[in-house]
Design an enzyme around this catalytic site. Structure first.
Site, short mmCIF file in Angstrom:
data_model
loop_
_atom_site.label_atom_id
_atom_site.label_comp_id
_atom_site.label_asym_id
_atom_site.label_seq_id
_atom_site.Cartn_x
_atom_site.Cartn_y
_atom_site.Cartn_z
N ASP A 1 0.88 -1.16 0.00
CA ASP A 1 0.00 0.00 0.00
C ASP A 1 0.93 1.22 0.00
OD1 ASP A 1 -2.08 1.78 0.05
OD2 ASP A 1 -3.13 0.84 1.74
C1 BGC Z 1 -4.95 3.32 -0.06
C2 BGC Z 1 -5.04 2.30 -1.18
C3 BGC Z 1 -4.84 2.98 -2.50
C4 BGC Z 1 -3.51 3.70 -2.50
C5 BGC Z 1 -3.20 4.42 -3.80
C6 BGC Z 1 -3.72 4.19 -0.16
O1 BGC Z 1 -3.81 5.27 0.71
O2 BGC Z 1 -4.97 2.67 1.18
O3 BGC Z 1 -6.27 1.64 -1.14
O4 BGC Z 1 -4.93 2.07 -3.56
O5 BGC Z 1 -3.51 4.66 -1.47
O6 BGC Z 1 -4.01 5.53 -3.95
#
Ligand code: BGC
Length: 756
Positions: free
Chosen positions: A229
């Site tokens: 993530d």
């Molecule tokens: C989120 C993810 C997301 C990623 C990219 C993170 O803050 O938890 O679900 O895909 O950002 O935007």
């Protein structure tokens, strides 16, 4: 393309570099070797493709796209085929936009109504979440575009999400928090998996070898790459060793250097870096070799698809006096700002820049509808004037429909809710309207359950969840009966937040969140407790009625190696066509571990014309009956009788039958001198060895009724004697069996038992 060969030509620096993004959304290119960059994008329910000014929390604009209903809504469809169709469309738009991977589905379990991101997640039930995730992945990947199932794992809160440890026991992880990922991997092989921010039992997901390698790859057979993530990496070299292939976003080169250093210092095996590169390149080339940028992206057609999906997802929670569907001839008041400007998606990384939005007022054009704003969502207030205007409109109309729900700030990625209430101004408005017109209907726009203090005052409630950019179109179709509602709740609506099983521990203390309710999440808890709920898991009404009859099983008894088929006949007994969600639950009648009363193990959605009947069949296998046995670290079916229930919700079981399942697995027991008599006697092998000795001792300790003196009989009953005997440890044989036993004898008997 020979990927291994390609990796062998890369320098250590190039390989380390490939293991993190070039920027926010791209993997790195290695031009001298013809390795292209590839782009990933959020997700999950549409594209949030950002270009120049990038960030990942939705602050900056992204391209105009189509916002489909969020997972909270689509889960309510209980319809694998529908999910798949929606995601084929998402896959087409990825091809059009040259995206290799869409970041979704998001499948974390809804442990508490408070999780700020519940709107993005499917369910409190792991089976439902798993089935729908697999359908999502199959849909997108049928277009040769990857998915990234997220957030692996046990990421059921936003509070302190980047530091908190989800402290969860092994059985609960396996039964509740893992299966959505496991099913998706086994059934649909996502191209990538995104590991979560949190720690699991103290270790960050991003550096958890057990999670990312032993469970995900060795056990489940995942073949793609794991990405972090955004910002989830703490120790990059540990991540590589654990099986985290791609760090996102770019670490500015710092972590790449750490990988190089760890290899040079002999702390990290270079072959593990090679492996990560191979996995990343497999996917990069799988996309590039199948890229179809000429794929058309028909946004208008997808807008209509979004309306269709939402129409089949909305849940009719209550419909007293069959107030719905509305008549197209009579005056209806649409009240509440969400009728004009609906809340249809949540905040954060899933936020989509919709190319158009249809609210209910616009969708009802041509119908005798009057509108009053009622409240202002942005300021979270309702003036006296707004309420008076709403009341006047309600009085003028045959039926008043209040479009209510949670304003943006109430639920979002990044933080949790602190309560389950709707805005006070909206509750006031609903009460005032209901007082003015007894024919009041409420349509809800929210990503997670809310308390409904006015539930007794209104005739109908329609749960739209966060229904995507075409939500208004779908609402009008359902309200007026052009679409017969067929959504069912993918989660329990408790009466009050305090009733939720995680209430006492949710959020945790500091950086430790104890998942202390164990497997008793959602209806698994409420049903075991026989607790009142506002609306149970699986609940959803229709404008027609369905009858379930003739539940039959393919056998009365099976072994855990055999499958069982359960078939039920479903009949549409009402006056209009409709779709019925048939839910199948399994429950163990008696178990040596604490188990829920029932667990969802099958569901099907079928369409029936009035008077029509169809047979619906379910195949149940070992997993349908098993629990995770933490002694043998495997799925285990305890021999015995299981209830097979078919119904309309977890609280509306229409037919029930039972089957005896016999285990073919052996749970090896190890006994020592502290093992108690009861356990020894319950194990046929151990009982055979110890029984003569224990029988002798029992008769010495528990006199036959006739032999006992009156005083002894009064003082202690046979049951009490037996209970005390049962709980005595083997070592007491030495003291109580007189000269019949000694320590050597006990040791020999134990050796014989433990040999098996
Ligand atoms: C989120 C993810 C997301 C990623 C990219 C993170 O803050 O938890 O679900 O895909 O950002 O935007």
């Amino acid at each position: 393309m020979n990927i291994k060969e390609l990796v062998s030509q890369m320098t250590l620096e190039e390989k380390a570099g490939l293991c993190s993004g070039a920027d926010f959304w791209h993997t790195k290119a290695v031009e001298r070797l013809g390795i292209p960059a590839s782009m990933v994008s959020d997700g999950p329910h549409g594209l949030r493709k950002q270009d120049e000014k990038v960030d990942h929390l939705g602050v900056n604009d992204s391209i105009k796209a189509v916002c489909f209903p969020a997972a909270s809504a689509t889960a309510a469809s209980f319809d694998r085929g529908l999910l798949k169709r929606m995601c084929e469309a998402i896959g087409d738009s990825c091809q059009h936009e040259k995206l290799s991977v869409v970041l979704g589905p998001a499948v974390n379990i809804k442990r508490s109504p408070l999780c700020g991101r519940n709107f993005e997640y499917f369910s409190e039930d792991p089976y439902l979440a798993g089935e729908l995730s697999a359908a999502f992945i199959q849909g997108v990947q049928s277009r040769n575009v990857g998915t990234s199932i997220k957030h692996f794992a046990a990421n059921s809160q936003e509070h302190r999400r980047m530091s908190s440890s989800s402290d969860v026991d092994e059985r609960t992880l396996r039964e509740i928090y893992f299966p959505a990922f496991e099913t998706a991997v086994k059934k649909a092989q996502p191209w990538t998996v995104m590991c979560s921010y949190n720690r699991i039992n103290g270790t960050y997901a991003s550096e958890n070898h057990w999670l990312l390698t032993e469970v995900l790859r060795d056990e489940w057979g995942f073949e793609g790459y794991v990405m972090s993530d955004w910002g989830a990496v703490a120790d990059r070299a540990a991540g590589i060793a654990a099986g985290l292939d791609l760090e996102m976003p770019s670490s500015g080169g710092f972590n790449d250097k750490k990988i190089v250093k760890a290899v040079q210092e002999g702390k990290l095996d270079e072959s593990l870096v090679d492996l990560a590169c191979e996995r990343i390149l497999n996917i990069v080339f799988r996309y590039t070799e199948n890229a179809r940028p000429d794929t058309p992206w028909d946004k208008e057609a997808q807008h209509l698809l979004a309306a269709e999906v939402e129409g089949d997802s909305m849940v009719l929670l209550k419909n007293e006096d069959n107030i719905l569907p509305l008549s197209k001839e009579e005056c209806v008041a649409f009240i509440g700002e969400f009728a004009e400007r609906p809340r249809y998606q949540g905040g954060g990384s899933s936020h989509i820049n919709s190319f158009k939005v249809t609210g209910a007022v616009a969708a009802a054009e041509g119908l005798p509808v009057i509108y009053a704003q009622g409240y202002s969502a942005a300021s979270d207030s309702a003036s006296e004037e707004q309420i008076a205007e709403a009341v006047a409109a309600a009085k003028k109309a045959k039926v008043a429909v209040v479009f209510a729900g949670l304003p943006d700030v109430y639920e979002s990625e990044g933080y949790d809710r602190t309560h389950m209430r709707m805005p006070e101004c909206q509750n006031r408005l609903i009460c005032a309207v209901a007082e003015a017109n007894p024919n009041t209907v409420v349509v809800l726009h929210n990503g997670s359950p809310v308390e409904m203090p006015w539930i007794g005052k209104v005739k109908a409630v329609l749960e739209a969840y966060l229904g995507g950019q075409a939500v208004g179109l779908a609402e009008v179709r359902v309200l007026y009966g052009d679409v017969n509602p067929s959504g069912h709740l993918p989660e329990t609506f408790p009466c009050r937040l305090e009733d939720n099983p995680s209430y006492l521990f949710y959020g945790g203390e500091g950086d430790h969140a104890a998942y202390a309710e164990g497997v008793f999440v959602g209806y698994r808890y409420y049903d075991r407790k026989k607790a009142d709920v506002l609306f149970p898991f699986g609940h959803g009404l229709s404008y027609t009625t369905f009858d379930f009859s003739n539940l039959r099983l393919s056998a009365d008894a099976i072994t855990d190696q055999e499958t069982l088929t359960a078939t039920v006949t479903v009949t549409n007994t009402g006056a209009c066509a409709g779709k019925c969600v048939v839910q199948l639950y399994v429950g163990d009648e008696e178990s040596s571990v604490f188990r829920p009363v029932r667990e969802l193990k099958g569901f099907e959605k079928i369409a029936l014309a009035p008077g029509e009947s169809k047979d619906v069949s379910f195949t149940l296998d070992k997993r349908s009956f098993a629990f995770w046995n933490s002694e043998i670290h495997d799925w285990y079916v305890e021999t015995g009788k299981f209830n097979i229930e078919v119904g309309r919700s977890s609280r509306d079981i229409a037919a029930c039958s039972s089957v005896t399942v016999t285990s073919t697995a052996k749970v090896p027991h190890h006994y020592d001198e502290n093992s108690i008599f009861m356990d020894i006697l319950a194990d046929p092998h151990a009982a055979e060895i110890f029984k003569p000795l224990l029988d002798g001792m029992r008769s010495a300790l528990i006199p036959e009724k006739e032999e006992a003196s009156d005083a002894a009989r009064d003082a202690i009953s046979e049951e009490m004697n037996l209970a005390m005997f049962n709980y005595m440890p083997l070592r007491t044989i030495i003291s109580f069996a007189g000269d019949k036993a000694d320590p050597d004898m006990l040791r020999h008997l134990l050796e014989a038992v433990n040999k098996g």
